[in-house]
Design an enzyme around this catalytic site. Structure first.
Site, PDB file in Angstrom:
ATOM      1  N   LYS A 186      -7.728  -1.455  11.004  1.00  0.00           N
ATOM      2  CA  LYS A 186      -7.074  -1.880   9.748  1.00  0.00           C
ATOM      3  C   LYS A 186      -5.865  -0.995   9.485  1.00  0.00           C
ATOM      4  CE  LYS A 186      -6.360  -1.924   5.108  1.00  0.00           C
ATOM      5  NZ  LYS A 186      -5.481  -1.032   4.357  1.00  0.00           N
ATOM      6  N   ASP A 227       4.439 -14.450  11.816  1.00  0.00           N
ATOM      7  CA  ASP A 227       3.166 -14.954  11.291  1.00  0.00           C
ATOM      8  C   ASP A 227       2.095 -13.873  11.416  1.00  0.00           C
ATOM      9  OD1 ASP A 227       0.750 -16.231  10.893  1.00  0.00           O
ATOM     10  OD2 ASP A 227       1.292 -18.024  12.011  1.00  0.00           O
ATOM     11  N   HIS A 240      -2.930  10.407  -0.133  1.00  0.00           N
ATOM     12  CA  HIS A 240      -3.069   9.058  -0.673  1.00  0.00           C
ATOM     13  C   HIS A 240      -2.942   9.076  -2.195  1.00  0.00           C
ATOM     14  CE1 HIS A 240      -4.238   5.122   0.820  1.00  0.00           C
ATOM     15  NE2 HIS A 240      -4.800   4.921  -0.354  1.00  0.00           N
ATOM     16  N   GLU A 288       0.850  -1.205   0.000  1.00  0.00           N
ATOM     17  CA  GLU A 288       0.000   0.000   0.000  1.00  0.00           C
ATOM     18  C   GLU A 288       0.880   1.247   0.000  1.00  0.00           C
ATOM     19  OE1 GLU A 288      -3.394  -0.208   2.604  1.00  0.00           O
ATOM     20  OE2 GLU A 288      -3.515   1.967   2.707  1.00  0.00           O
TER      21      GLU A 288
END
Ligand code: MEV
Length: 425
Positions: free
Chosen positions: A265, A281, A378, A85
């Site tokens: 998130k 992990d 962004h 991202e």
């Protein structure tokens, strides 16, 4: 043509690709080329990757980046991040720099206990089961002695074995709830081996062992990281109002699950990137973090924020089960390098670095969301991706980047600017 295949894992890599291309891509040779172009020239390295999993056809590259200027507990860190991202590393770097001049991040590990459980069914009287488990307790430690010896030398081992009556949740269901300290390893194999050895001792006919497995919910393997500064140092102008909006944004993520999921998130953007870069992990970390976020019966923010006596404070608290030895950490050359870059940290130190990476992402996101909005930054970051998709040359790319310096970036605006540029040539 049938898409079922038998003995696929026995085929070699080229044969597997041939089958795939013939079965799903009408034999298009370009498909094999796409897969092959990511094969590594260095055969030793390629073999290493091939052996991580079954049926490997190629490598799926992700960008590996670093975010410098993190100050954590007074120490400088350059943090490795693996993520696709576009804005995440830029945000981490900006926030790291910002807090480096405001006292840096403070972090501490609150606890480090891992959990594993033997799940079993038993239909008799509970008191009889309790007496039986008690009579077996010494034996549980005896049969795991060999497995725990090394771990004990490193300060770990089995901390406790307890019988838990879960019959209210499910008839006849009990657990042996086992607590572990796994020192610098994540400990999944160690825990599972111990549990299976313990389960093997449950030799009564009226006990039916269903399974033995670690839990990825580790609410007692907790880390906390925070930043604080006077409200007046937080923004160049209108600081009190903007700091208040920031705190409200965190409060909303405590009150509203839809917002909390997006909020968390953003936190996981930072956390997963470092978890992956260090060969840990990320699925285990994700599952544990979200379960912790829902521990009060409603899904809530993993971060908190307050303003008290003119002081702004923002902190994160979450469970992180990590290792800095064993697993992929020493197998993957880039994980090894990441850990070296971090000064070969203990698992606890890595917990602190990764919690900080999560907090930094959240700070960046909320600061943008409560001021300019995130789209401006962004889309600027996304601009190069869009330019690439259009097939622009390096010269055209530079022109477009310059062109959009003071203009709003949108997909349509970029396409139009590119069309005009090409038309004018
Ligand atoms: C995007 O990947 C993450 C954000 O949506 C997080 C947030 O909204 O807090 C920007």
């Amino acid at each position: 043509m049938s898409k079922t295949v038998h003995g696929f894992s026995k085929l070699n890599k080229s044969e597997k690709i041939d089958w795939l291309v013939a079965t799903f891509f009408d034999g298009d040779p370009k498909v094999a080329e796409v897969l092959r172009q990511y094969w590594h020239d260095n055969q030793v390295l390629q073999d290493l990757h091939d052996d991580f999993i079954e049926n490997t056809l190629s490598n799926f590259y992700m960008p590996y980046a670093v975010a410098p200027n993190f100050v954590i507990n007074g120490r400088d860190y350059t943090v490795p991040m693996v993520i696709e991202e576009s804005s995440v590393v830029a945000a981490a770097s900006l926030v790291a720099k910002f807090w480096s001049t405001r006292g840096g991040f403070k972090a501490q590990v609150l606890s480090s206990t891992k959990i594993g459980q033997v799940h079993f069914m038993y239909e008799g009287p509970t008191a009889s089961l309790e007496a039986y488990i008690e009579s077996k307790m010494a034996r549980f430690y005896e049969v795991t002695e060999k497995l725990t010896r090394n771990m004990r030398q490193r300060g770990g081992g089995i901390l406790d074995i307890a019988l838990r009556d879960k019959t209210e949740a499910l008839p006849h269901y009990y657990q042996l709830h086992v607590s572990f300290e796994t020192a610098d390893s994540m400990g999944a194999n160690f825990i599972n081996s111990c549990l299976e050895a313990i389960a093997g001792e449950l030799d009564r006919e009226d006990i039916q062992v269903v399974m033995s497995i670690l839990s990825n919910y580790v609410p007692d393997c907790l880390v906390r990281a925070e930043v604080c500064c006077p409200v007046t140092d937080l923004y160049p102008e209108n600081a009190a109002h903007l700091a208040q909006k920031f705190v409200q944004a965190v409060q909303i993520a405590h009150a509203a699950p839809h917002r909390a999921v997006t909020h968390n998130k953003g936190i996981m953007n930072g956390i997963d990137a470092v978890v992956i870069a260090t060969g840990n992990d990320f699925r285990a970390v994700e599952a544990g973090a979200h379960a912790y976020a829902a521990r009060n019966g409603r899904y809530q923010s993993l971060t908190h924020a307050s303003i008290e006596n003119g002081e702004f404070r923002c902190w994160i608290e979450l469970p992180l089960s990590l290792g800095t030895v064993g697993g992929l950490t020493s197998l993957h050359p880039l994980s090894k390098l990441s850990l070296q870059l971090l000064g070969n940290p203990s698992a606890k130190e890595l917990m602190m670095v990764i919690a900080v990476a999560g907090l930094a992402q959240n700070f960046a996101a909320l600061r943008a969301l409560t001021t300019t909005g995130i789209q401006k930054g962004h889309m600027k970051m996304h601009l190069t991706n869009m330019i690439k998709q259009l097939g622009a040359s390096e010269e055209e790319k530079q022109f477009l980047i310059h062109y959009f310096e003071n203009r709003t970036v949108s997909h349509q605006a970029v396409v139009e600017a590119y069309k005009n540029l090409v038309k004018d040539r």
